[in-house]
Design a protein around this motif. Structure first.
Motif, short mmCIF file in Angstrom:
data_model
loop_
_atom_site.label_atom_id
_atom_site.label_comp_id
_atom_site.label_asym_id
_atom_site.label_seq_id
_atom_site.Cartn_x
_atom_site.Cartn_y
_atom_site.Cartn_z
N GLY A 146 -8.10 4.15 -19.74
CA GLY A 146 -7.76 3.91 -18.34
C GLY A 146 -6.46 4.52 -17.87
O GLY A 146 -6.01 4.27 -16.75
N SER A 147 -5.84 5.36 -18.71
CA SER A 147 -4.53 5.92 -18.34
C SER A 147 -4.65 7.06 -17.33
O SER A 147 -3.67 7.39 -16.66
CB SER A 147 -3.80 6.42 -19.58
N ARG A 166 -4.35 0.14 -15.85
CA ARG A 166 -5.39 0.65 -16.75
C ARG A 166 -6.55 -0.32 -16.85
O ARG A 166 -7.72 0.08 -16.80
CB ARG A 166 -4.78 0.92 -18.13
#
Length: 204
Positions: free
Chosen positions: A16-17, A141
């Motif tokens: 999720g970065s 994230r």
């Protein structure tokens, strides 16, 4: 290091970065990108020797009746168990490594990008010339992943995060970092790094 091959650049970051978004920007600049996680999924569905190993290790439920990987089963029964995750990675990562090197041999660009969530964790970073880490706040994230992957629960996402190195450690190990936060635009960071990497590739 041979000067006859392109510079090999890794892009990593926690789930999720925003790795994929960063890679799309590099791709728009004409840089070929190998997405290891996508290729791993493809290989698990299409590489017969790998499929046989996964079936032997995790049982017939690992695949659906149509021959496709049973992602829901693996998410529920494998990703919650660190030993099973390690066993699956030990099967998949060598196949991905071979696939990546085959892909590299077909490229002619000045530098190439390999995007993977576990570059440091698997030791794959050692086979690259430099690594970029994409970092983002944990709460952001989590929200991104739950929106993107409706089949995952918050508990499952936390289990994945727990198996990845913390952002701080990845930033320390990486040669470059990109901050994917609300107050930091991505495109100027990518363009600046692109120019650095072109110079680095030309001087290798």
């Amino acid at each position: 290091m041979s000067k006859s091959r392109p510079l090999l650049v890794g892009i990593t970051g926690g789930i999720g970065s925003g790795k994929s978004t960063v890679c799309k920007l590099f791709s728009l600049l004409g840089v070929p990108v190998y997405t290891a996680d996508d290729r791993a999924k493809w290989l698990m569905n299409h590489d017969s020797p790998l499929k046989e190993k996964i079936l032997a290790a995790f049982g017939s439920e690992s695949y659906l009746s149509n021959g496709e990987l049973n992602r829901a089963y693996l998410a529920a029964s494998v990703f919650s168990n660190p030993e099973k995750v390690a066993a699956l990675n030990a099967l998949v990562h060598p196949a991905v490594r071979k696939d990546f090197m085959d892909w590299v041999s077909q490229q002619t660009a000045t530098y190439l990008i390999k995007e993977a969530a576990l570059l440091f964790e698997t030791g794959a970073a050692k086979e690259l010339d430099c690594v970029i880490n994409v970092s983002s706040p944990l709460r952001v994230r989590m929200a991104r992943v739950l929106l993107r992957d409706p089949h995952r629960t918050e508990e499952q996402v936390n289990q994945i995060i727990d198996q990845q190195l913390p952002d701080e450690e990845k930033n320390e190990r990486a040669d470059f970092s990109i901050k994917n936060t609300d107050n930091k635009l991505l495109l100027p960071q990518v363009i600046a790094l692109h120019e650095q990497l072109l110079r680095k590739a030309e001087s290798q």
